[in-house]
Design a protein around this motif. Sequence first.
Motif, short mmCIF file in Angstrom:
data_model
loop_
_atom_site.label_atom_id
_atom_site.label_comp_id
_atom_site.label_asym_id
_atom_site.label_seq_id
_atom_site.Cartn_x
_atom_site.Cartn_y
_atom_site.Cartn_z
N CYS A 1 22.05 60.02 18.95
CA CYS A 1 21.49 61.03 18.13
C CYS A 1 20.98 62.16 18.60
O CYS A 1 20.63 63.21 18.02
CB CYS A 1 20.42 60.18 17.21
N TRP B 1 28.14 58.79 14.84
CA TRP B 1 28.74 59.87 14.57
C TRP B 1 29.82 59.69 13.47
O TRP B 1 30.10 60.42 12.54
CB TRP B 1 29.12 61.02 15.61
N ARG C 1 23.59 67.62 11.57
CA ARG C 1 23.86 66.07 11.79
C ARG C 1 24.18 65.58 10.61
O ARG C 1 24.91 64.76 10.47
CB ARG C 1 22.78 65.38 12.92
N THR D 1 28.87 57.26 20.36
CA THR D 1 29.65 58.43 20.05
C THR D 1 30.36 57.97 18.48
O THR D 1 30.29 58.67 17.53
CB THR D 1 30.96 58.89 20.80
N LEU E 1 33.34 67.90 17.35
CA LEU E 1 32.32 66.92 17.73
C LEU E 1 32.12 66.89 18.99
O LEU E 1 31.09 66.95 19.87
CB LEU E 1 32.57 65.47 17.08
N THR F 1 31.56 62.77 7.55
CA THR F 1 32.06 61.19 7.97
C THR F 1 32.13 60.23 6.72
O THR F 1 33.18 59.49 6.71
CB THR F 1 31.02 60.68 8.92
#
Length: 731
Positions: free
Chosen positions: A692, A537, A469, A533, A448, A476
């Motif tokens: 994003c 993410w 993404r 962040t 990342l 995640t």
Amino acid sequence: MMKGRACAGGKGPPLKPKSNSRRPPRNLAFSQQLGEAMLLRWVLLLLLISAGPARAALSEAEMARLLPDGYSLGEKDKDVPAWPLIKAGMVAGYIFETGSLTPIPGFSGTPMNLSVAMDDTGRLLDVRIVSQHEPVFVDGLGPQPFADFLTQYRGLTIRQNIKIGSQYGASDRAGSTSVTLDGVAKATASLRIANLSILGAATKVAQVKMAAIAPKPKSLPRADAGAVMDWAALVEKGFVRHLRLSNAQVEAAYKGTVFAGLDPEGEPDPDGTFIHLWVAYLNSPGIGRSLLGDAQHAHLMARLQPGEEALLVMSSGRYSYTGPDFVPATVPDRLSVRQAGFPVNIRDMVHDYTLPAGVPAADEVRLFRIDGSAAFDPASPWTLSLRVIREKGVIRPEQGIQDFPLDYALPPDLFTRPLVEEPTPEWLLAWGSRLPELSVLGLMLLGLTAGLIAQTRLSRRERLFYWMRMGFLAVTLGFVGIYAQGQLSIVTVQGLVKGAARGMDFGFLLYDPISLLLWAYVAVASIIWGRGTFCGWLCPFGALQEIADALGRLLRLRQMRVPGWLDGRLVLLKYGVLAVLLVTALIAPTEAETVAEVEPFKTAITLTFLRDLPFVIYAGFWLLLGTVMFKPFCRYVCPLGAFLALAGRLRVLDWIPRRTACGSPCQLCTARCRYKAIRRDGSIRYDECFQCLDCVGIYADEGRCVPLVVATKHGAGAAARIGGKRNGHAA
């Protein structure tokens, strides 16, 4: 190109003229910044407020209700906060609270308080909950799984190495004498803190009131005590101990019982050998090299883990010390080791060693391992016991058991004793048990970071970047959230507030290595890039909301659009929620976890919706709403997002590139930003940016960025009139 349109070759909805009835956007932005600045100062002030006095210890009447059966309560001890347990008029143990002896904060920031009853040999009689505020055991799983877990301590002793099992593979390695308790899924870190509290408190009481049974430092073999000896010298010095049992001696042990006369093979030969048994301690270089030779002893020591001990046991005669049903690499049924009245488990080491010349021939030769975590001191006397078993009956035979001891002791000059030997910290065991997950998460964070550093190049190809993404968000959700249980929560922030009020005790963070690694990364990332962040993410629930949005668009559900003026006010709601949660943590800490249920993270991620119906409905509401409105919880309600937005004020980079044409005349990025993090003048509201990278991709794409499109079609002069590059704007 017409001014007032989102600039993408003339495409996009027309911009409505400003209405006099609405406050100008710049005034709205100013009011937001002013409100957030005032709230930040208020939150910092709250951190300085004391949380108030701690709860008093249990009264005599309250403690009496927690007594184990068969005991009464004595007068509270003056040397240590514990109550004597009275049995037959004598002190037979102690009962005490962990909160008075080892007040280790849990994940709510509040120490759990458990009552522990222990007898005068260090055996735990009972462990019960007095109070606890662990999030997963408050409104998550409820307290019953915790209470059920604590029943496993009954009968264990403080001399044992007690560990917590988990879904992450924490178990005893081969040869371990540790006791591994069955953990509770989703709650391993909380149980580690409870285990540390129980054993720490019990050890403190034992050191003051029962010093003879408290754990002591283990002696180490001296490396220079390595003289090689022959068999006769080993036996003479007592380095090899011998037990010979005749048939008559064994028969005499059963005299007067129903098992007498049940040895037809030994009865005709009473003086005959039942068993010759020899035992030796091999870690001492002189003994080990004498019995195995230099090469084999070196090989054996290399096989042992630090702190492990090896014993040689050999025998001849008609009785086997392992028995016909013995399975190699397991604990033998017919042999046992005790030291100072406590059992020390031994386990067979599968080996192919050969004994050197001069060692008597034996029918059975095996090496046994004592785990390094066992409460065993090789410099202190210990006893190897041989168990002889006789059976009477056929269908349901009765067993007669006799143990024959063989005492073993070595001279103290063969050892050195360290001044202090601390046990492996429980938090370090937690990190060791989760190394695979930490490794995967570390690689994920490195990837990342590399992607964010190269974000312009990475996001230029719109379709490819979208799937990259979404793939990252799926990892995640699945790995970080559901499997590794790495969903960060405002509960941790509440715990920090409580810890600050009590004196900055933040050790509880060490017991959840996945979350701590994420917090450390997010702290650094917030200083560099801001809140986005994590929120964009690394938040599992945020990823779930984004997946819900993708599902809604795939199903072509009609989307709800929030007007800009209303969105500007709704985003302030999360700061109010954050303030309520922090105030509650300070003035009503026992209710903090209940109020924190405003986060649906525990229901949706930690417990995967296996929870009471009201919580499931609440979490499901946000996900269903997320199919028709873009990430509503994240943008408007999330207190953790509010906290990170305030922390993001320390951001050092305005990392989103801008051109002078951004906002005037071009409105493409403003119209495309679903987070509404770009103002009409083109400046960035970093507090609302979820990173994003859509606008970064537009900026770098000659097919989407208006100045670049104009330059391609009409030349550099026209592009210059549209606007060149400029720095980003801080919110």
